[in-house]
Design an enzyme around this catalytic site. Structure first.
Site, PDB file in Angstrom:
ATOM      1  N   ALA A  34       0.806  -1.321   0.175  1.00 11.42           N
ATOM      2  CA  ALA A  34      -0.015  -0.058   0.030  1.00 11.42           C
ATOM      3  C   ALA A  34       0.881   1.241   0.009  1.00 11.42           C
ATOM      4  CB  ALA A  34      -0.820  -0.015   1.139  1.00 11.42           C
ATOM      5  N   GLU A  90      -0.406  -9.150  -1.286  1.00 13.62           N
ATOM      6  CA  GLU A  90      -1.795  -9.521  -1.085  1.00 13.62           C
ATOM      7  C   GLU A  90      -2.434  -9.607  -2.465  1.00 13.62           C
ATOM      8  OE1 GLU A  90      -2.285  -6.719   2.122  1.00 13.62           O
ATOM      9  OE2 GLU A  90      -3.030  -8.256   3.317  1.00 13.62           O
ATOM     10  N   GLU A 120       4.256  -5.789   7.176  1.00 11.63           N
ATOM     11  CA  GLU A 120       3.424  -4.593   7.830  1.00 11.63           C
ATOM     12  C   GLU A 120       3.622  -4.433   9.329  1.00 11.63           C
ATOM     13  OE1 GLU A 120       2.499  -6.717   5.571  1.00 11.63           O
ATOM     14  OE2 GLU A 120       0.898  -5.976   4.355  1.00 11.63           O
ATOM     15  N   GLY A 154       0.752  -5.297   0.725  1.00 14.84           N
ATOM     16  CA  GLY A 154      -0.516  -5.156  -0.289  1.00 14.84           C
ATOM     17  C   GLY A 154       0.020  -5.674  -1.621  1.00 14.84           C
TER      18      GLY A 154
END
Ligand code: TC6
Length: 724
Positions: free
Chosen positions: A80, A122, A142, A119
């Protein structure tokens, strides 16, 4: 609203305008979507919108039978966009984009090169297949930002790779390589191709031709698991995390996957993610992430090339000199080490050999590298003349200004023009040392921390006349040696030791006034430090502080408090760990001690002598005083320009003094507590001791103007009105 792309229409939210940062290109019957958001393809709002739109397009594109997602540039996707975390979240949210990828009716393949992190992984877990090229790494880091994977990582990874792997990867945040990822089932294939597009296309071809069934991680049935595994993991992770929440929550989120449906697990993951995202720990760790990257960004060296750095010299082969030499050798530099005689050289070589041997044992160096270091890279000499070709020389001799000046005179005489002359002093005046040479512009302080081949921090101490390319060379040396280099100005103790002296004085006052060293240590351990100040003093050797106090005694101001209780321990030959006794007793060479009962007697005696009325400070009060002293001195250090920004102080304390990273450093911590509260405390303490507790002007100014240290980091306003 329908948007025309090529000859097809696809639906996206009405406010969406493509930024074109995710391209869509047909390679025969395979659609290649390339995420292009330099430098690391972070999943910003624009990328999420584009990705979603392109997935819609692919699903309705009859000419595409499979899709490959790749990243442009050096990496697949690094996660992210951390910079957006401060802003309100705008749709489409990442979990929804990833769900949409997974829902696709045709196969989507992630082709990973460089890294797929957070992310990014992910997204790959939402794809139906994952291919990695050589050298690729995948991970969910994270926790290092104080959060957990928030886009399905904690629910999809255990379903795909098993609970054990998820419990290894999520709480540690450590990335893994392709062979590990293939063995865990995270990658379906490791390609020999170095080009991710080619690797993805080849894999897509085989999927289309062979009709390989699509696999959706959300629909995999997790293996049965013994709930005790999670309890054991939580205990082990909590112990390592020392107060940091995210690794423990990471374990809990994986546990959720074992207890609920995927949909429910996703909801719980979101709740946990959002709670952490709003936490002080996330703010602190984000601050640390960006501060790490800001340390070397200094206007004075922007665009300035460092000088050549191949061969270095080290003067002095004691613990510090040998550690510096070890660090240089381990990182590919040639080293000439100078000592006064053969015997001292022999001792230095033995220390370096032990350091290097330890690194080989830990797998940090190969046996071949070890041989090369001793056959080619390390030279030992008693003759300063051997330094005539050195690009940089670091002096690490006895901490005495006259001795150091002598060394620099000799260096000035033998070193080639353009060589950088560095002192490893931890307190002394670098300007005064530079002044004895004919080339003060080449002189700099490079303050390593002991043991120098292990400790990460390097203070690059810039003297008045130090040339910009010499500063750049200091930072370059830090990079080569894999240190965290922080710019510091000249003062007694630079950034770190100056602040340390201040909070140590505060700790002694707390102890003198009724608490014990063990109370203070306990409070600081609970705060997140690995060791309290008195355990650290025992480790460093109490004789160091004793010598400093003897030097300082004649120079005391009339109203300055002076604490001599540790002298009573030193007088008995108790210098801490090395003598088996100090504030603590270390039975049979143990590294963790038990409180030394004599300390109570010594303190009682000194309080009686000085007629001190004991205060019964609570843990919270001890912490407040200790931190107020640290923050106040840190503010003075910034106010005087010794540290350029509050973030330089924060990183110094984190990397050199064990300040818990998840609290972001003292300045970040102060912002969280509130500067006004800290200033009020200081004013309150000043009623008892107005010599020590003089509030920093910068602190007063920030409180008055309603600003924070973070504002200074962001360049909002000058550091201080008082600064000339
Ligand atoms: C997440 O994914 C959560 C998902 C759930 C959501 C619901 N965002 O490190 P470098 C910048 S959390 C924004 O010097 P390298 C960095 O600040 C995220 N910016 O390069 C720097 O900017 P500058 C989980 C980012 O080659 C520039 O990129 N992911 C991001 O030494 C270059 O960075 C991570 O924690 C980002 N995600 O290392 C991965 N990442 O030039 C974090 C980097 O203005 N990133 N920047 O100073 C890394 O570990 C490393 O950057 C790297 C590249 C290994 C990708």
């Amino acid at each position: 609203m329908g948007i025309e792309r090529g000859d097809r229409e696809f639906c996206v939210s009405s406010s969406f305008k493509s930024s074109g940062q995710v391209s869509y290109e047909l390679h025969d019957d395979v659609a290649v979507m390339t995420v292009n958001n330099a430098p690391v393809n972070a999943l910003s709002l624009a990328i999420r919108q584009d990705l979603q739109a392109n997935i819609e397009r692919f699903d309705s594109d009859a000419s595409a039978k499979a899709a490959v997602i790749v990243g442009a540039g050096k990496v697949f996707i690094a996660g992210a966009d951390i910079r957006e975390f401060k802003l309100p979240a705008i749709e489409p949210h990442l979990p929804d984009v990833i769900d949409r990828i997974e829902e696709c009716t045709k196969p989507v393949i992630a082709a990973i090169h460089g890294v797929a992190l957070g992310g990014g992984l992910e997204v790959a877990l939402g794809c139906h297949f994952r291919v990695g090229v050589k050298g690729a790494k995948v991970g969910l880091p994270e926790v290092h930002l104080g959060i957990i994977p928030g886009a399905g990582g904690t629910q999809r990874l255990p379903r795909l790779a098993g609970y054990e792997k998820a419990l290894e990867m999520i709480p540690s945040g450590a990335p893994i390589g392709t062979s590990d990822a293939k063995a865990a089932g995270i990658l379906d294939h490791v390609s020999e191709e170095s080009d991710a597009v080619a690797a993805g296309l080849a894999f897509a071809r085989s999927v289309i031709d062979e009709g390989t069934p699509m696999r959706r991680c959300s629909q995999l049935v997790p293996a049965a698991v013994d709930a005790k595994m999670f309890e054991a993991a939580k205990l082990a992770v909590a112990k390592r995390a020392r107060g940091q929440m995210s690794p423990v929550v990471g374990v809990e989120a994986v546990e959720v996957a074992s207890q609920t449906s995927f949909a429910e697990g996703m909801e719980k993951e979101r709740e946990m993610f959002m709670a952490l995202k709003n936490s002080a720990q996330h703010r602190a760790l984000s601050h640390a992430f960006f501060s790490d990257r800001a340390l070397g960004k200094l206007p004075e060296i922007e665009g300035v090339a460092p000088r050549q750095l191949k061969a270095i010299g080290v003067i002095g082969g004691g613990t510090m000199g040998a550690g510096i030499a070890t660090s240089a050798l381990m990182n590919g530099l040639s080293v000439t080490l100078i000592e006064r005689d053969e015997e001292a050289l022999g001792r230095a070589k033995a220390t370096i050999a032990a350091n290097i041997g330890g690194a080989v044992k830990k797998g940090k160096l190969s046996a071949d590298q070890e041989v090369r270091i001793f056959e080619e890279a390390l030279k030992l000499s008693t003759d300063y003349g051997s330094l005539s070709n050195a690009d940089l020389v670091i002096e690490a001799v006895f901490e005495d200004i006259e001795v150091k000046k002598q060394v620099f005179k000799q260096l000035d005489a033998v070193c080639k023009a353009g060589a950088v002359l560095a002192t490893n002093t931890s307190y002394l005046d670098v300007d005064a040392i530079a002044a004895v040479t004919e080339r003060p512009e080449d002189v700099i302080g490079l303050h390593f921390f002991s043991p120098a081949h292990i400790m990460k921090l390097l203070e690059v101490v810039v003297a008045e006349k130090t040339a910009p390319d010499v500063i750049a060379t200091g930072f370059q040396l830090g990079k080569i040696m894999r240190k965290v280099a922080v710019r510091a100005g000249v003062c007694d103790g630079f950034i770190g030791n100056r602040i340390l002296a201040s909070y140590r004085t505060a700790a002694d006052a707390i102890v003198m006034d009724g608490s014990t060293p063990f109370d203070v240590d306990e409070v600081m351990l609970e705060f997140g430090f690995a060791m309290g100040p008195y355990a650290v003093a025992d480790l460093a050797g109490l004789d160091i502080g004793w010598a400093t106090r003897k030097r300082k005694a004649p120079t005391l101001a009339p109203n300055e408090r002076f604490f001599t209780f540790p002298d009573r321990l030193c007088e008995q030959g108790w210098f801490g760990q090395k003598t088996g006794k100090g504030f603590y007793i270390y039975e049979n060479g143990a590294r963790k001690g038990v409180p030394n009962p004599t300390v109570f007697e010594v303190l009682a005696e000194e309080r009686k002598q000085k007629k001190i009325t004991e205060q019964n400070l609570s843990k919270e009060q001890i912490l407040e005083r200790y931190m107020a002293a640290m923050v106040n001195e840190a503010a003075k250090v910034v106010e005087e320009g010794i540290a350029l920004r509050p973030l330089d102080v924060d990183m110094t304390l984190i990397y050199g003094y064990g300040f818990p990273r998840w609290r972001g450093g003292p300045m970040q911590y102060a912002d969280e507590v509130g500067l006004e509260k800290i200033l009020n405390n200081i004013r309150e303490y000043a009623r008892e001791d107005d010599y020590f507790w003089q509030p920093a002007k910068l602190l007063e100014e920030l409180v008055e103007s309603g600003r924070t240290f973070a504002d200074l980091n962001a360049g909002k306003g000058s550091q201080s009105a008082t600064k000339t």
